[in-house]
Design a protein around this motif. Structure first.
Motif, mmCIF file in Angstrom:
data_model
loop_
_atom_site.group_PDB
_atom_site.id
_atom_site.type_symbol
_atom_site.label_atom_id
_atom_site.label_comp_id
_atom_site.label_asym_id
_atom_site.label_seq_id
_atom_site.Cartn_x
_atom_site.Cartn_y
_atom_site.Cartn_z
ATOM 1 N N GLU A 116 33.291 42.036 36.947
ATOM 2 C CA GLU A 116 34.035 41.166 35.900
ATOM 3 C C GLU A 116 35.045 42.159 35.691
ATOM 4 O OE1 GLU A 116 30.964 40.723 32.765
ATOM 5 O OE2 GLU A 116 30.076 39.167 34.020
ATOM 6 N N GLU A 117 35.037 43.286 35.333
ATOM 7 C CA GLU A 117 36.036 44.456 35.012
ATOM 8 C C GLU A 117 37.076 44.258 36.097
ATOM 9 O OE1 GLU A 117 34.978 48.172 34.043
ATOM 10 O OE2 GLU A 117 33.397 47.763 32.471
ATOM 11 N N THR A 128 32.664 52.779 35.215
ATOM 12 C CA THR A 128 31.695 51.871 35.716
ATOM 13 C C THR A 128 31.643 51.969 37.191
ATOM 14 O OG1 THR A 128 32.647 50.467 33.809
ATOM 15 C CG2 THR A 128 31.759 49.110 35.703
ATOM 16 N N THR A 157 28.780 43.777 35.877
ATOM 17 C CA THR A 157 29.991 44.153 34.909
ATOM 18 C C THR A 157 31.245 44.902 35.865
ATOM 19 O OG1 THR A 157 28.138 44.862 33.308
ATOM 20 C CG2 THR A 157 30.363 46.183 33.319
#
Length: 67
Positions: A19-20, A30, A16
């Motif tokens: 990807e961010e 995150t 995640t």
């Protein structure tokens, strides 16, 4: 790649975050979640946090090279 076996609870947050990051929208929440998970895993397996972090990043970011 890496001799460390990572649980999905560690792989998923790193994916995640990656990807961010690639989309230019990585949040502090995150990033903190990933760092907390890495720190807990490193402590649980008795390894230096930085070694776990580096291996995890290789496993997630360069997985396509292994396949």
């Amino acid at each position: 790649m890496s001799d460390i076996e990572f649980p999905d609870t560690l792989i998923a947050p790193e994916r995640t975050a990656w990807e961010e990051h690639r989309a230019g929208r990585l949040t502090v929440a995150t990033a903190n979640a990933v760092q907390d998970a890495i720190t807990a895993h490193a402590k649980a397996v008795g390894m230096p946090r930085v070694e776990v972090e580096m291996a995890l990043k290789r496993a997630v970011r360069h997985a396509e090279a292994a396949g």
